[in-house]
Design a protein around this motif. Structure first.
Motif, PDB file in Angstrom:
ATOM      1  N   GLY A 141      -3.219  -3.351   2.316  1.00  0.00           N
ATOM      2  CA  GLY A 141      -4.331  -2.668   2.992  1.00  0.00           C
ATOM      3  C   GLY A 141      -4.364  -3.068   4.452  1.00  0.00           C
ATOM      4  N   LYS A 145      -5.330  -8.073  12.509  1.00  0.00           N
ATOM      5  CA  LYS A 145      -5.375  -9.505  12.149  1.00  0.00           C
ATOM      6  C   LYS A 145      -3.976 -10.080  12.019  1.00  0.00           C
ATOM      7  CE  LYS A 145      -9.693  -8.690   9.752  1.00  0.00           C
ATOM      8  NZ  LYS A 145     -10.286  -8.268   8.489  1.00  0.00           N
ATOM      9  N   ASP A 194      -0.403   0.570   2.894  1.00  0.00           N
ATOM     10  CA  ASP A 194      -1.727   1.191   3.048  1.00  0.00           C
ATOM     11  C   ASP A 194      -1.694   2.614   2.511  1.00  0.00           C
ATOM     12  OD1 ASP A 194      -4.275   0.177   5.009  1.00  0.00           O
ATOM     13  OD2 ASP A 194      -4.290   2.286   4.378  1.00  0.00           O
ATOM     14  N   ILE A 195      -2.864   3.078   2.052  1.00  0.00           N
ATOM     15  CA  ILE A 195      -2.965   4.426   1.484  1.00  0.00           C
ATOM     16  C   ILE A 195      -3.161   5.487   2.575  1.00  0.00           C
ATOM     17  CG2 ILE A 195      -5.483   4.413   1.137  1.00  0.00           C
ATOM     18  CD1 ILE A 195      -4.932   5.662  -1.651  1.00  0.00           C
ATOM     19  N   VAL A 198       1.165   3.658   0.075  1.00  0.00           N
ATOM     20  CA  VAL A 198       1.087   3.540  -1.382  1.00  0.00           C
ATOM     21  C   VAL A 198      -0.363   3.275  -1.799  1.00  0.00           C
ATOM     22  CG1 VAL A 198       1.503   1.020  -1.407  1.00  0.00           C
ATOM     23  CG2 VAL A 198       2.227   2.375  -3.358  1.00  0.00           C
ATOM     24  N   ASP A 199      -0.689   3.652  -3.018  1.00  0.00           N
ATOM     25  CA  ASP A 199      -1.987   3.307  -3.607  1.00  0.00           C
ATOM     26  C   ASP A 199      -1.772   2.044  -4.437  1.00  0.00           C
ATOM     27  OD1 ASP A 199      -4.272   3.033  -5.078  1.00  0.00           O
ATOM     28  OD2 ASP A 199      -4.223   5.044  -5.960  1.00  0.00           O
ATOM     29  N   TYR A 200      -2.234   0.896  -3.925  1.00  0.00           N
ATOM     30  CA  TYR A 200      -1.943  -0.357  -4.639  1.00  0.00           C
ATOM     31  C   TYR A 200      -2.844  -0.561  -5.860  1.00  0.00           C
ATOM     32  CZ  TYR A 200      -5.495  -2.392  -1.424  1.00  0.00           C
ATOM     33  OH  TYR A 200      -6.623  -2.646  -0.704  1.00  0.00           O
TER      34      TYR A 200
END
Ligand SMILES: C[S@@+](CC[C@H](N)C(=O)[O-])C[C@H]1O[C@@H](n2cnc3c(N)ncnc32)[C@H](O)[C@@H]1O
Length: 323
Positions: A89, A95, A112-113, A139-141
């Motif tokens: 994400g 950061k 990240d989605i 990707v959708d983790y």
């Protein structure tokens, strides 16, 4: 292609629209209605989240960045040199800049989605770190996934970075599943640095999710704009209101969208009825004690190795070791 561009590889595992449609249909057909928080994040949602991080009430980002800045060298000592640094994400990849300076990994792998935002963020990052190899993955983790295979003979160790207290968006059972997937993907002996939001004065929590400028409200409502655009919906977004409160039973902030009137909306040709004052539950943000977090990660096969926190113990970065 410039030298900088060659350093960025993009892996597109973005979930299919049918998967979004099925989850939205299921969520709006259950009682109470709910929608997965990941659908806040299209390009506009990601930009709104960036605005949230700048708000005076939103202490989370400021605290986490100050901990990273204060303890970067100490954190780096827990990370093997020349490792693969995977960020779960990654958002705007802000950061990570602090860690990249301190750690100097062989490869940075942001997941990240939010596809366009991910691409823009890694392009911007590459101008700051022109020699860094970046493998960005959309990707959708929250679903089963695998890290992209690297054809590299020396098998560098993997270090995960999961900031923003995003793990707190998952109910404990789901958080454990996700941590187990990370454990499987990274392997025994790997490290996972996690940013977690700590339990605190409810007034501070309430203000952080009900900011005066109403940016969080726009972010919450963006899930409906996203659904309208992607799934050919005709939801009148103005007919819903933002609602956020602390739920002490579950130690979590909850966000909901409240229907202002009795209404029917169509999504991909299917009708959904919303009663006046009916809520759609859009997000949970669990607030942990260090103890409750340790219990959670232990079930997923991680051991707490080190903890860094701010003076007021608002937020913590925890180094987990996969055992
Ligand atoms: C709360 S923001 C945190 C962003 C950044 N890491 C930070 O700490 O400021 C959550 C990030 O995770 C991404 N995200 C949310 N759900 C996701 C999912 N299921 N799979 C992949 N990325 C997801 C969002 O697009 C967003 O960039």
């Amino acid at each position: 292609m410039t030298a900088t561009k060659k350093k960025i590889q993009f892996h597109d595992l973005h979930p299919k629209l049918e998967s979004m449609r099925d989850e939205v249909f299921t969520g709006l057909s259950t009682h109470p209605k709910q929608l997965p928080a990941k659908y806040f994040y299209d390009q506009r949602g990601s930009a709104l989240f960036d605005k949230i991080t700048q708000l005076p009430e939103y202490y989370l980002t400021r605290c986490e960045i100050s901990i990273l800045q204060q303890y970067a060298d100490d954190i780096a000592r827990h990370i093997a040199p020349e490792s693969i640094l995977v960020e779960y994400g990654s958002g705007s990849s802000q950061k990570i800049k602090i860690l990249l300076e301190a750690v100097q990994p062989a490869i940075y792998m942001p997941l990240d989605i939010s596809k366009e935002h991910l691409l823009n963020s890694v392009n911007a990052l590459a101008t700051h770190f022109p020699d860094l190899a970046i493998h960005a993955t959309c990707v959708d983790y929250s679903k089963p996934w695998k890290l992209p295979t690297l054809h590299d003979s020396h098998k560098p160790s993997i270090v995960g970075f999961f900031p923003g207290s995003s793990i707190g968006n998952f109910e404990p059972r789901r958080a454990i599943e996700l941590l187990q997937r990370i454990h499987d993907a990274q392997g025994i002996g790997s490290n996972l640095l996690m940013g977690i939001d700590l339990l605190k004065d409810i007034k501070v929590l309430h203000a952080a999710y009900n900011d005066e400028q109403k940016i969080t409200a726009q972010f919450n409502l963006n899930i409906l704009h996203h659904i309208n655009r992607e799934l050919h919906g005709n939801i009148t977004v103005d007919y819903f209101s933002h609602c956020a409160f602390f739920n002490p039973k579950h130690s979590r902030m909850e966000m909901h969208l409240t229907s202002n009137l009795d209404q029917i909306a169509h999504i991909s040709g299917k009708a959904f009825h919303f009663r006046m004052n009916e809520n759609i539950h859009t997000e949970n943000s669990y607030k942990y004690s260090l103890n409750s977090f340790e219990q959670l990660v232990r079930i997923a096969g991680f051991k707490v190795d080190a903890i860094w926190s701010d003076d007021q113990q608002q937020f913590a970065i925890v180094n987990l070791h996969a055992v």
